[in-house]
Design a protein around this motif. Structure first.
Motif, PDB file in Angstrom:
ATOM      1  N   PRO A 120      30.803  36.495  16.311  1.00 20.21           N
ATOM      2  CA  PRO A 120      30.247  36.454  17.663  1.00 20.21           C
ATOM      3  C   PRO A 120      29.196  37.512  17.974  1.00 20.21           C
ATOM      4  CG  PRO A 120      32.434  37.421  17.693  1.00 20.21           C
ATOM      5  CD  PRO A 120      32.211  36.929  16.300  1.00 20.21           C
ATOM      6  N   GLU A 121      29.076  38.553  17.128  1.00 17.22           N
ATOM      7  CA  GLU A 121      28.173  39.655  17.434  1.00 17.22           C
ATOM      8  C   GLU A 121      27.170  39.876  16.311  1.00 17.22           C
ATOM      9  OE1 GLU A 121      30.641  43.069  17.985  1.00 17.22           O
ATOM     10  OE2 GLU A 121      31.720  42.244  19.707  1.00 17.22           O
ATOM     11  N   ILE A 122      25.965  40.323  16.684  1.00 18.68           N
ATOM     12  CA  ILE A 122      25.004  40.792  15.693  1.00 18.68           C
ATOM     13  C   ILE A 122      25.574  42.049  15.052  1.00 18.68           C
ATOM     14  CG2 ILE A 122      22.690  41.735  15.342  1.00 18.68           C
ATOM     15  CD1 ILE A 122      21.763  40.035  17.704  1.00 18.68           C
ATOM     16  N   CYS A 123      25.473  42.147  13.742  1.00 23.16           N
ATOM     17  CA  CYS A 123      26.052  43.292  13.043  1.00 23.16           C
ATOM     18  C   CYS A 123      25.352  44.582  13.456  1.00 23.16           C
ATOM     19  CB  CYS A 123      25.944  43.093  11.533  1.00 23.16           C
ATOM     20  SG  CYS A 123      26.685  44.427  10.583  1.00 23.16           S
ATOM     21  N   GLU A 124      26.140  45.594  13.714  1.00 20.11           N
ATOM     22  CA  GLU A 124      25.606  46.862  14.205  1.00 20.11           C
ATOM     23  C   GLU A 124      24.804  47.625  13.161  1.00 20.11           C
ATOM     24  OE1 GLU A 124      29.220  48.550  15.520  1.00 20.11           O
ATOM     25  OE2 GLU A 124      30.110  48.594  13.534  1.00 20.11           O
ATOM     26  N   ILE A 125      24.933  47.261  11.880  1.00 18.72           N
ATOM     27  CA  ILE A 125      24.165  47.950  10.842  1.00 18.72           C
ATOM     28  C   ILE A 125      23.141  47.042  10.164  1.00 18.72           C
ATOM     29  CG2 ILE A 125      26.027  49.576  10.379  1.00 18.72           C
ATOM     30  CD1 ILE A 125      26.600  47.979   7.799  1.00 18.72           C
ATOM     31  N   SER A 126      23.102  45.773  10.539  1.00 19.39           N
ATOM     32  CA  SER A 126      22.155  44.834   9.941  1.00 19.39           C
ATOM     33  C   SER A 126      21.841  43.721  10.925  1.00 19.39           C
ATOM     34  CB  SER A 126      22.721  44.227   8.654  1.00 19.39           C
ATOM     35  OG  SER A 126      21.906  43.170   8.206  1.00 19.39           O
ATOM     36  N   PRO A 127      20.596  43.640  11.420  1.00 17.18           N
ATOM     37  CA  PRO A 127      20.258  42.597  12.386  1.00 17.18           C
ATOM     38  C   PRO A 127      20.277  41.195  11.802  1.00 17.18           C
ATOM     39  CG  PRO A 127      18.287  43.754  11.676  1.00 17.18           C
ATOM     40  CD  PRO A 127      19.453  44.498  11.104  1.00 17.18           C
ATOM     41  N   PHE A 128      20.374  41.094  10.482  1.00 20.11           N
ATOM     42  CA  PHE A 128      20.390  39.776   9.841  1.00 20.11           C
ATOM     43  C   PHE A 128      21.805  39.267   9.596  1.00 20.11           C
ATOM     44  CE2 PHE A 128      16.513  41.983   8.437  1.00 20.11           C
ATOM     45  CZ  PHE A 128      15.565  41.115   8.970  1.00 20.11           C
ATOM     46  N   GLY A 129      22.811  40.096   9.905  1.00 21.36           N
ATOM     47  CA  GLY A 129      24.196  39.701   9.689  1.00 21.36           C
ATOM     48  C   GLY A 129      24.980  39.649  10.986  1.00 21.36           C
ATOM     49  N   ARG A 130      26.222  39.274  10.873  1.00 24.06           N
ATOM     50  CA  ARG A 130      27.095  39.154  12.040  1.00 24.06           C
ATOM     51  C   ARG A 130      28.368  39.976  11.807  1.00 24.06           C
ATOM     52  NH1 ARG A 130      24.265  36.934  16.102  1.00 24.06           N
ATOM     53  NH2 ARG A 130      26.241  36.369  17.090  1.00 24.06           N
ATOM     54  N   GLN A 131      29.075  40.211  12.865  1.00 23.34           N
ATOM     55  CA  GLN A 131      30.369  40.899  12.785  1.00 23.34           C
ATOM     56  C   GLN A 131      31.335  40.256  13.763  1.00 23.34           C
ATOM     57  OE1 GLN A 131      29.067  44.878  13.912  1.00 23.34           O
ATOM     58  NE2 GLN A 131      29.669  44.569  16.042  1.00 23.34           N
ATOM     59  N   TRP A 132      32.608  40.371  13.446  1.00 24.53           N
ATOM     60  CA  TRP A 132      33.646  39.899  14.369  1.00 24.53           C
ATOM     61  C   TRP A 132      33.921  40.958  15.430  1.00 24.53           C
ATOM     62  CZ3 TRP A 132      34.525  34.930  14.171  1.00 24.53           C
ATOM     63  CH2 TRP A 132      34.231  34.253  12.979  1.00 24.53           C
ATOM     64  N   PHE A 133      33.855  42.211  15.031  1.00 25.70           N
ATOM     65  CA  PHE A 133      33.983  43.314  15.983  1.00 25.70           C
ATOM     66  C   PHE A 133      33.375  44.558  15.351  1.00 25.70           C
ATOM     67  CE2 PHE A 133      38.007  42.997  13.637  1.00 25.70           C
ATOM     68  CZ  PHE A 133      38.175  44.283  13.145  1.00 25.70           C
ATOM     69  N   SER A 134      33.099  45.555  16.173  1.00 29.58           N
ATOM     70  CA  SER A 134      32.461  46.780  15.721  1.00 29.58           C
ATOM     71  C   SER A 134      33.397  47.611  14.851  1.00 29.58           C
ATOM     72  CB  SER A 134      32.035  47.616  16.936  1.00 29.58           C
ATOM     73  OG  SER A 134      31.682  48.931  16.555  1.00 29.58           O
ATOM     74  N   LEU A 135      32.879  48.102  13.733  1.00 27.59           N
ATOM     75  CA  LEU A 135      33.614  49.080  12.951  1.00 27.59           C
ATOM     76  C   LEU A 135      33.255  50.499  13.371  1.00 27.59           C
ATOM     77  CD1 LEU A 135      33.546  47.518   9.380  1.00 27.59           C
ATOM     78  CD2 LEU A 135      35.402  47.492  11.052  1.00 27.59           C
ATOM     79  N   ALA A 136      32.034  50.683  13.849  1.00 23.77           N
ATOM     80  CA  ALA A 136      31.619  52.007  14.321  1.00 23.77           C
ATOM     81  C   ALA A 136      32.476  52.457  15.503  1.00 23.77           C
ATOM     82  CB  ALA A 136      30.154  51.981  14.717  1.00 23.77           C
ATOM     83  N   ARG A 137      32.880  51.508  16.310  1.00 27.38           N
ATOM     84  CA  ARG A 137      33.687  51.841  17.495  1.00 27.38           C
ATOM     85  C   ARG A 137      35.127  52.185  17.124  1.00 27.38           C
ATOM     86  NH1 ARG A 137      34.792  47.876  22.764  1.00 27.38           N
ATOM     87  NH2 ARG A 137      36.191  49.309  23.855  1.00 27.38           N
ATOM     88  N   TYR A 138      35.686  51.444  16.171  1.00 26.69           N
ATOM     89  CA  TYR A 138      37.111  51.600  15.882  1.00 26.69           C
ATOM     90  C   TYR A 138      37.405  52.425  14.635  1.00 26.69           C
ATOM     91  CZ  TYR A 138      37.446  47.989  19.422  1.00 26.69           C
ATOM     92  OH  TYR A 138      37.328  47.274  20.593  1.00 26.69           O
ATOM     93  N   ASP A 139      36.385  52.646  13.812  1.00 28.30           N
ATOM     94  CA  ASP A 139      36.600  53.464  12.610  1.00 28.30           C
ATOM     95  C   ASP A 139      35.299  54.158  12.223  1.00 28.30           C
ATOM     96  OD1 ASP A 139      37.780  54.632  10.392  1.00 28.30           O
ATOM     97  OD2 ASP A 139      37.448  52.877   9.121  1.00 28.30           O
ATOM     98  N   ALA A 140      34.802  54.981  13.124  1.00 28.48           N
ATOM     99  CA  ALA A 140      33.529  55.664  12.888  1.00 28.48           C
ATOM    100  C   ALA A 140      33.592  56.619  11.701  1.00 28.48           C
ATOM    101  CB  ALA A 140      33.118  56.429  14.149  1.00 28.48           C
ATOM    102  N   ASP A 141      34.772  57.091  11.359  1.00 29.17           N
ATOM    103  CA  ASP A 141      34.924  58.064  10.280  1.00 29.17           C
ATOM    104  C   ASP A 141      35.286  57.430   8.938  1.00 29.17           C
ATOM    105  OD1 ASP A 141      34.394  60.218  12.005  1.00 29.17           O
ATOM    106  OD2 ASP A 141      36.474  60.243  12.680  1.00 29.17           O
ATOM    107  N   TYR A 142      35.209  56.108   8.848  1.00 28.60           N
ATOM    108  CA  TYR A 142      35.479  55.384   7.596  1.00 28.60           C
ATOM    109  C   TYR A 142      36.875  55.690   7.043  1.00 28.60           C
ATOM    110  CZ  TYR A 142      30.497  54.268   7.527  1.00 28.60           C
ATOM    111  OH  TYR A 142      29.248  53.802   7.859  1.00 28.60           O
ATOM    112  N   LEU A 143      37.841  55.805   7.932  1.00 23.57           N
ATOM    113  CA  LEU A 143      39.206  56.058   7.483  1.00 23.57           C
ATOM    114  C   LEU A 143      39.748  54.909   6.639  1.00 23.57           C
ATOM    115  CD1 LEU A 143      40.779  57.569  10.734  1.00 23.57           C
ATOM    116  CD2 LEU A 143      39.660  58.766   8.832  1.00 23.57           C
ATOM    117  N   ARG A 144      39.175  53.727   6.815  1.00 23.97           N
ATOM    118  CA  ARG A 144      39.620  52.553   6.069  1.00 23.97           C
ATOM    119  C   ARG A 144      39.368  52.674   4.569  1.00 23.97           C
ATOM    120  NH1 ARG A 144      34.951  51.611   8.757  1.00 23.97           N
ATOM    121  NH2 ARG A 144      33.140  50.731   7.645  1.00 23.97           N
TER     122      ARG A 144
END
Length: 236
Positions: A55-79
């Motif tokens: 549903p969303e334009i990817c926050e790191i690539s305008p040519f891709g999509r995302q289901w939800f923001s990773l920058a918002r929920y895991d800005a520190d790359y804990l995953r």
């Protein structure tokens, strides 16, 4: 709530009795996974395949999509670290919850289009798409046939038991050399699903990075064929 669209792959005949919906990963779109459809269709000839764009334009690539923001929920790359994955995945629950409405509407539309019951629908996710598949599947009024999750994770595991309204079988496939979501993610997912009373099988692929390989695809079509076949037997 955005209306989702994306590519589809339909059999060249009118006999459609099941549906597979591919859910792409972060920064990709439906085209990324619809390429799997011909192989899947060779084993599931009466299945229709769909691959909606997130549903969303990817926050790191305008040519891709995302289901939800990773920058918002895991800005520190804990995953990406085994020791902190559980914390990261728990935080993503809100993102998956926010994205679930538009995806649910899309699935409902496809289900109505082909006049199939929920138990003839399966979700196949990759990475963030797996997160969405596992989030949505157990919050249905009636269960899906099954879920295949490649290289993903279970988000909000602490909410599963209280949120759960149904169960369906799950196959998780994960590469042992995955650097984006290290292999511990699949162990956490399997543990959380099992504690939630969900039947889960795990296939770990040696040397595989954050990707889908041929062995995983074969496991997926075998799993889906079995689940769709079981539903046919129950209806006869």
């Amino acid at each position: 709530m955005p209306r989702l669209n994306g590519p589809e792959y339909l059999p060249d005949h009118n006999q459609i009795d099941s549906v597979v919906i591919f859910l792409h990963g972060f920064g990709a779109d439906g085209q990324d996974l619809i390429g799997l459809a011909p192989f899947f269709a060779s084993h599931l000839p009466t299945t229709a395949f769909y691959a909606p764009d997130g549903p969303e334009i990817c926050e790191i690539s305008p040519f891709g999509r995302q289901w939800f923001s990773l920058a918002r929920y895991d800005a520190d790359y804990l995953r990406r670290q085994t020791a902190t994955q559980a914390t990261a995945f728990e935080a993503m629950y809100e993102g998956a919850q926010d994205a679930s409405g538009s995806l649910q509407s899309y699935i409902d539309h496809v289900q109505k289009k082909h006049n199939v019951s929920a138990d003839k629908i399966a979700l196949v996710g990759f990475s963030q798409g797996t997160m969405m598949a596992l989030h949505l599947a157990f919050r249905q009024k009636t269960p899906f046939a099954g879920i295949v999750g490649f290289s993903g994770a279970l988000v909000g595991a602490s909410h599963l038991i209280s949120d759960k309204t149904c169960t369906c079988p799950v196959l998780l496939v994960h590469g042992e050399a995955d650097e984006m979501l290290p292999i511990h993610a699949v162990d956490l997912a399997a543990e959380g699903l099992t504690q939630g009373g969900i039947d889960v099988s795990v296939l770990k692929r040696p040397h595989l990075p954050h990707a889908i390989d041929e062995e995983g695809c074969h496991a997926a079509v075998t799993f889906l064929g079995d689940k769709f076949s079981n539903q046919n037997q129950k209806s006869t």
